[in-house]
Design a protein around this motif. Structure first.
Motif, short mmCIF file in Angstrom:
data_model
loop_
_atom_site.label_atom_id
_atom_site.label_comp_id
_atom_site.label_asym_id
_atom_site.label_seq_id
_atom_site.Cartn_x
_atom_site.Cartn_y
_atom_site.Cartn_z
N ASN A 109 10.70 -16.48 53.18
CA ASN A 109 10.79 -16.35 51.72
C ASN A 109 11.63 -17.44 51.05
O ASN A 109 11.79 -17.41 49.83
N SER A 110 12.19 -18.37 51.84
CA SER A 110 13.03 -19.42 51.26
C SER A 110 12.18 -20.66 51.00
O SER A 110 11.82 -21.40 51.93
N TYR A 111 11.87 -20.86 49.74
CA TYR A 111 11.00 -21.97 49.33
C TYR A 111 11.54 -23.30 49.84
O TYR A 111 12.70 -23.63 49.67
N ARG A 112 10.64 -24.02 50.50
CA ARG A 112 10.91 -25.36 51.06
C ARG A 112 11.81 -25.34 52.30
O ARG A 112 12.11 -26.39 52.85
N TYR A 115 8.92 -20.64 54.44
CA TYR A 115 8.15 -19.79 53.52
C TYR A 115 6.67 -19.86 53.87
O TYR A 115 6.21 -20.78 54.55
N ASP A 117 3.18 -20.79 53.13
CA ASP A 117 2.55 -21.79 52.27
C ASP A 117 1.23 -21.24 51.72
O ASP A 117 0.27 -21.07 52.47
N GLY A 127 8.22 -25.67 55.78
CA GLY A 127 9.54 -25.94 55.25
C GLY A 127 10.40 -26.76 56.19
O GLY A 127 10.01 -27.08 57.32
N LEU A 253 17.02 -13.97 48.93
CA LEU A 253 16.05 -14.08 47.86
C LEU A 253 16.06 -12.84 46.95
O LEU A 253 15.68 -12.92 45.78
N SER A 276 16.35 -24.87 45.75
CA SER A 276 14.96 -24.52 46.00
C SER A 276 14.54 -23.33 45.14
O SER A 276 13.40 -23.25 44.68
N GLN A 277 15.46 -22.40 44.90
CA GLN A 277 15.14 -21.26 44.04
C GLN A 277 14.98 -21.70 42.59
O GLN A 277 14.14 -21.17 41.85
N GLN A 280 11.61 -22.87 42.16
CA GLN A 280 10.64 -21.78 42.04
C GLN A 280 10.62 -21.21 40.62
O GLN A 280 9.57 -20.82 40.11
N TRP A 332 10.44 -32.02 51.72
CA TRP A 332 10.76 -30.68 51.25
C TRP A 332 11.92 -30.60 50.27
O TRP A 332 11.90 -29.79 49.33
#
Length: 352
Positions: A109-112, A115, A117, A127, A253, A276-277, A280, A332
């Protein structure tokens, strides 16, 4: 020899005394003998002690033991305590090869970082951390590596250490900060990333950073995270006593969700994750500068020294390879962390 000589001499003296008192025939005589015998027994340890160790406190042999104290762990250098790199195998690596699968705890769930894709056909994990896992698995399995050589297990923040200790995974690669407390529970590789704790809040918020502007604000952090530790340690000191430290959430998250729902006023987490959040959700942003320095490491079982050494060897190559660390960072993290970030270069490793 001296102790034995003294013992025999005193024993003969008591026997002679008993013979000389036979004619007394009374209870008093026997009492005298008993008293002398008791005195002899009490003096015996003193005689033996002197015979072994010479004169000392009270004539007794006293061992002045000094309890060995473990060296105090230093949070500023704990990232330098990993064992030196090695290409050698070992029981842990042999077991992984025999199984044919490397089991790794990651985030999904941690973008980049780690997560699902949505642009991939199967919703594959992607990521920065996932790239590192792939590099580790390719080295361990060599020519036997396939796309089935890695078993990813999504685990929440507060389950990272239990997953390793209970051997549910071989390692955790999940933005995990190396700390003294954790280093007593799991073994860490040398660091592969440097970051720091930072505040994330809505762009329209009056919060400007980890400071007095957090007064009367609700702040969210993840359970067992270094952010939660900092909040509790700093309340009433670096940050106002009126700060409400919310009950920590299982996954970092979850704090972003609470922020979006208006249930939290700010989030404290690693700046790299917060950036990264922010990518998002364009309605939030980083507030202020990082207020700590933290290093991510690959976490493994305390008994898996061979695997730790191998991962350190892999990291040596990964940091310098054009297709390794630099390429992954550019793909990333560069868009949110920028080239001038202190995270823009891999940390230089030191070993114990």
């Amino acid at each position: 020899m001296r102790a034995r000589s003294d013992f025999l001499r005193r024993l003969r003296a008591v026997r002679r005394l008993r013979i000389s008192l036979r004619g007394w025939g009374g209870v008093g005589a026997m009492a005298v003998v008993c008293v002398l015998a008791v005195a002899f027994v009490l003096l015996l340890p003193l005689t033996q002690s002197r015979g072994e160790a010479g004169a000392d406190l009270g004539g007794q042999r006293t061992t002045q033991g000094v309890q060995a104290r473990a060296p105090k762990c230093d949070e500023s250098t704990i990232q330098n305590q990993s064992p030196a790199p090695s290409d050698a195998g070992g029981t842990t690596i042999d077991a992984i090869k025999a199984r044919g699968v490397l089991k790794v705890g990651v985030d999904q769930n941690s973008y980049r970082w780690g997560y699902r894709d949505p642009n991939s056909a199967k919703g594959d994990l992607a990521g920065f951390d996932i790239d590192l896992v792939t590099a580790i698995a390719k080295n361990i399995f060599g020519s036997a590596y396939t796309d089935k050589s890695i078993q990813f297990l999504a685990i929440p923040t507060n389950e990272r250490i239990p997953a390793i200790q209970k051997n549910r995974v071989d390692m955790v690669v999940r933005t995990m900060t190396i700390t003294c407390k954790r280093a007593g529970q799991v073994a860490f590789s040398a660091p592969y990333f440097v970051t720091g704790q930072q505040v994330l809040a809505p762009k329209v918020s009056s919060i400007t950073g980890y400071n007095d502007t957090l007064a009367n604000k609700r702040v969210c952090s993840a359970k067992t995270s270094t952010a939660n530790d900092s909040l509790n340690a700093d309340k009433g000191k670096k940050i106002p006593a009126s700060v409400t430290i919310m009950d920590p959430v299982p996954n970092q998250l979850d704090c972003l969700v609470k922020l979006q729902l208006g249930e939290a006023d700010a989030v404290v987490t690693d700046g790299a994750l917060a950036a990264s959040q922010a990518a998002q959700d364009p309605t939030v942003e980083l507030k202020g500068s990082p207020f700590t320095t933290e290093y991510y490491g690959v976490a493994m079982n305390l008994k898996a020294t061979d695997l730790v050494r191998r991962v350190n060897r892999i990291l040596e190559t990964y940091r310098t390879s054009p297709s390794g660390w630099r390429a992954s960072y550019t793909k990333w993290l560069l868009p949110t962390l920028r080239a001038d970030s202190k995270s823009a270069n891999p940390p230089v490793p030191q070993y114990k």
